[in-house]
Design a protein around this motif. Structure first.
Motif, mmCIF file in Angstrom:
data_model
loop_
_atom_site.group_PDB
_atom_site.id
_atom_site.type_symbol
_atom_site.label_atom_id
_atom_site.label_comp_id
_atom_site.label_asym_id
_atom_site.label_seq_id
_atom_site.Cartn_x
_atom_site.Cartn_y
_atom_site.Cartn_z
ATOM 1 N N ALA A 20 0.838 -1.199 0.000
ATOM 2 C CA ALA A 20 0.000 0.000 0.000
ATOM 3 C C ALA A 20 0.874 1.250 0.000
ATOM 4 C CB ALA A 20 -0.905 -0.002 1.219
ATOM 5 N N ALA A 21 0.379 2.289 -0.621
ATOM 6 C CA ALA A 21 1.104 3.563 -0.647
ATOM 7 C C ALA A 21 0.464 4.487 0.380
ATOM 8 C CB ALA A 21 1.066 4.168 -2.029
ATOM 9 N N ASN A 22 0.964 4.427 1.597
ATOM 10 C CA ASN A 22 0.483 5.321 2.637
ATOM 11 C C ASN A 22 1.695 5.926 3.349
ATOM 12 O OD1 ASN A 22 1.349 3.329 4.505
ATOM 13 N ND2 ASN A 22 -0.640 2.318 4.398
ATOM 14 N N GLU A 23 1.451 6.721 4.342
ATOM 15 C CA GLU A 23 2.537 7.418 5.030
ATOM 16 C C GLU A 23 3.559 6.455 5.626
ATOM 17 O OE1 GLU A 23 2.477 10.713 8.355
ATOM 18 O OE2 GLU A 23 0.781 10.940 6.978
ATOM 19 N N TYR A 24 3.067 5.377 6.211
ATOM 20 C CA TYR A 24 3.954 4.404 6.855
ATOM 21 C C TYR A 24 4.832 3.689 5.832
ATOM 22 C CZ TYR A 24 5.568 0.312 9.370
ATOM 23 O OH TYR A 24 6.349 -0.674 9.900
ATOM 24 N N THR A 25 4.217 3.145 4.778
ATOM 25 C CA THR A 25 5.010 2.392 3.803
ATOM 26 C C THR A 25 5.947 3.299 3.010
ATOM 27 O OG1 THR A 25 3.236 2.514 2.177
ATOM 28 C CG2 THR A 25 3.335 0.530 3.542
ATOM 29 N N LEU A 26 5.540 4.546 2.771
ATOM 30 C CA LEU A 26 6.460 5.470 2.094
ATOM 31 C C LEU A 26 7.674 5.793 2.959
ATOM 32 C CD1 LEU A 26 3.965 7.845 0.287
ATOM 33 C CD2 LEU A 26 5.572 6.262 -0.774
ATOM 34 N N ALA A 27 7.520 5.723 4.289
ATOM 35 C CA ALA A 27 8.647 5.972 5.186
ATOM 36 C C ALA A 27 9.509 4.724 5.359
ATOM 37 C CB ALA A 27 8.144 6.440 6.544
ATOM 38 N N VAL A 28 8.867 3.550 5.450
ATOM 39 C CA VAL A 28 9.596 2.318 5.749
ATOM 40 C C VAL A 28 10.019 1.577 4.472
ATOM 41 C CG1 VAL A 28 9.420 0.074 6.902
ATOM 42 C CG2 VAL A 28 8.430 2.094 7.953
ATOM 43 N N LEU A 29 9.117 1.460 3.511
ATOM 44 C CA LEU A 29 9.371 0.734 2.261
ATOM 45 C C LEU A 29 9.079 1.628 1.054
ATOM 46 C CD1 LEU A 29 7.495 -2.534 3.220
ATOM 47 C CD2 LEU A 29 9.971 -2.264 3.079
ATOM 48 N N PRO A 30 9.842 2.682 0.864
ATOM 49 C CA PRO A 30 9.489 3.605 -0.215
ATOM 50 C C PRO A 30 9.609 2.995 -1.612
ATOM 51 C CG PRO A 30 11.600 4.208 0.724
ATOM 52 C CD PRO A 30 11.033 3.121 1.581
ATOM 53 N N GLY A 31 10.570 2.109 -1.831
ATOM 54 C CA GLY A 31 10.745 1.524 -3.154
ATOM 55 C C GLY A 31 9.522 0.743 -3.622
ATOM 56 N N PRO A 32 9.080 -0.262 -2.852
ATOM 57 C CA PRO A 32 7.886 -1.006 -3.266
ATOM 58 C C PRO A 32 6.626 -0.152 -3.306
ATOM 59 C CG PRO A 32 9.139 -2.289 -1.680
ATOM 60 C CD PRO A 32 9.761 -0.924 -1.739
ATOM 61 N N ALA A 33 6.500 0.804 -2.403
ATOM 62 C CA ALA A 33 5.306 1.651 -2.396
ATOM 63 C C ALA A 33 5.248 2.530 -3.647
ATOM 64 C CB ALA A 33 5.272 2.520 -1.133
ATOM 65 N N ILE A 34 6.367 3.103 -4.031
ATOM 66 C CA ILE A 34 6.402 3.948 -5.233
ATOM 67 C C ILE A 34 6.212 3.097 -6.481
ATOM 68 C CG2 ILE A 34 7.915 5.404 -6.643
ATOM 69 C CD1 ILE A 34 9.063 6.459 -3.944
ATOM 70 N N ALA A 35 6.880 1.940 -6.543
ATOM 71 C CA ALA A 35 6.737 1.060 -7.703
ATOM 72 C C ALA A 35 5.296 0.580 -7.853
ATOM 73 C CB ALA A 35 7.684 -0.132 -7.581
ATOM 74 N N GLY A 36 4.655 0.237 -6.751
ATOM 75 C CA GLY A 36 3.257 -0.203 -6.804
ATOM 76 C C GLY A 36 2.316 0.894 -7.257
ATOM 77 N N THR A 37 2.573 2.100 -6.814
ATOM 78 C CA THR A 37 1.735 3.228 -7.224
ATOM 79 C C THR A 37 1.912 3.529 -8.706
ATOM 80 O OG1 THR A 37 1.883 4.148 -4.999
ATOM 81 C CG2 THR A 37 1.200 5.644 -6.752
ATOM 82 N N VAL A 38 3.153 3.520 -9.172
ATOM 83 C CA VAL A 38 3.412 3.771 -10.594
ATOM 84 C C VAL A 38 2.733 2.698 -11.443
ATOM 85 C CG1 VAL A 38 5.238 3.799 -12.352
ATOM 86 C CG2 VAL A 38 5.546 5.045 -10.213
ATOM 87 N N TRP A 39 2.829 1.436 -11.041
ATOM 88 C CA TRP A 39 2.227 0.348 -11.802
ATOM 89 C C TRP A 39 0.702 0.437 -11.790
ATOM 90 C CZ3 TRP A 39 1.570 -2.937 -15.362
ATOM 91 C CH2 TRP A 39 0.804 -4.083 -15.236
ATOM 92 N N THR A 40 0.124 0.553 -10.616
ATOM 93 C CA THR A 40 -1.335 0.520 -10.502
ATOM 94 C C THR A 40 -1.991 1.685 -11.220
ATOM 95 O OG1 THR A 40 -1.134 -0.574 -8.362
ATOM 96 C CG2 THR A 40 -3.245 0.428 -8.881
ATOM 97 N N TRP A 41 -1.530 2.889 -10.971
ATOM 98 C CA TRP A 41 -2.190 4.065 -11.557
ATOM 99 C C TRP A 41 -1.619 4.447 -12.905
ATOM 100 C CZ3 TRP A 41 -6.602 4.039 -9.716
ATOM 101 C CH2 TRP A 41 -6.818 3.627 -8.402
ATOM 102 N N GLY A 42 -0.541 3.772 -13.301
ATOM 103 C CA GLY A 42 -0.022 3.997 -14.643
ATOM 104 C C GLY A 42 -0.794 3.227 -15.704
ATOM 105 N N ILE A 43 -1.439 2.133 -15.318
ATOM 106 C CA ILE A 43 -2.196 1.337 -16.301
ATOM 107 C C ILE A 43 -3.289 2.170 -16.968
ATOM 108 C CG2 ILE A 43 -3.668 -0.687 -16.658
ATOM 109 C CD1 ILE A 43 -2.143 -2.069 -14.394
ATOM 110 N N PRO A 44 -4.153 2.885 -16.227
ATOM 111 C CA PRO A 44 -5.171 3.693 -16.917
ATOM 112 C C PRO A 44 -4.571 4.799 -17.792
ATOM 113 C CG PRO A 44 -5.733 3.447 -14.596
ATOM 114 C CD PRO A 44 -4.359 2.902 -14.780
ATOM 115 N N VAL A 45 -3.477 5.397 -17.351
ATOM 116 C CA VAL A 45 -2.843 6.456 -18.142
ATOM 117 C C VAL A 45 -2.303 5.883 -19.449
ATOM 118 C CG1 VAL A 45 -0.922 8.108 -18.188
ATOM 119 C CG2 VAL A 45 -2.302 7.843 -16.112
#
Length: 159
Positions: free
Chosen positions: A114-139
């Motif tokens: 999940a891309a939330n405050e906690y994961t962006l602080a602790v696991l920024p790589g997977p959180a950013i990659a997941g956000t780019v993948w998930t919301w990049g599909i519609p774009v």
């Protein structure tokens, strides 16, 4: 007497028409495959300038970018191959749905972070990659559909 959909001898360019459901079924299968492969691929990333965003490092989500490139190319390929304008949209919808189902699979959260405050602080790589993948599909889906429309062949008027 041959049907109007079968090409006759000496009539170049007239191809058999597929039933209306074939492009939709193939689009769903291609989209599900792309969604599965992209979900597996998207969590590859690299650090630039360190290993923590606290020290000013950047996350390069190259796996998500490659997964989006795979999605767009499969969508464009099936749109042009089937010559059906909506087929690429079905590919994108199936890919997005597959990514969402895998990301929300019950049990251990191994497919998405999940891309939330906690994961962006602790696991920024997977959180950013997941956000780019998930919301990049519609774009990517919208951009690919806009790119494919001028490339589609215009139907030949019949007499």
């Amino acid at each position: 007497m041959p049907s109007p959909d079968t090409p006759g001898p000496g009539v170049p360019g007239r191809a058999r028409r597929r039933p209306g459901w074939v492009p939709a079924v193939v689009a769903v299968l291609v989209g599900a495959g792309v969604g599965l492969l992209g979900t597996v691929l998207h969590l590859n990333f690299s650090w630039i300038g360190g290993t923590s965003t606290a020290v000013g490092a950047w996350v390069l989500p190259w796996g998500a970018v490659l997964a989006l490139l795979l999605t767009g190319s499969a969508q464009l390929w099936w749109t042009l191959r089937s010559s059906v304008p909506w087929a690429g949209g079905v590919v994108a919808i199936a890919a997005f749905t597959t990514a969402m189902v895998l990301g929300n699979w019950p049990g251990l959260d191994t497919w998405a972070v999940a891309a939330n405050e906690y994961t962006l602080a602790v696991l920024p790589g997977p959180a950013i990659a997941g956000t780019v993948w998930t919301w990049g599909i519609p774009v990517v889906a919208i951009l690919t559909m806009l790119l494919a429309q001028p490339l589609l062949r215009h139907p030949v008027a019949s007499d």
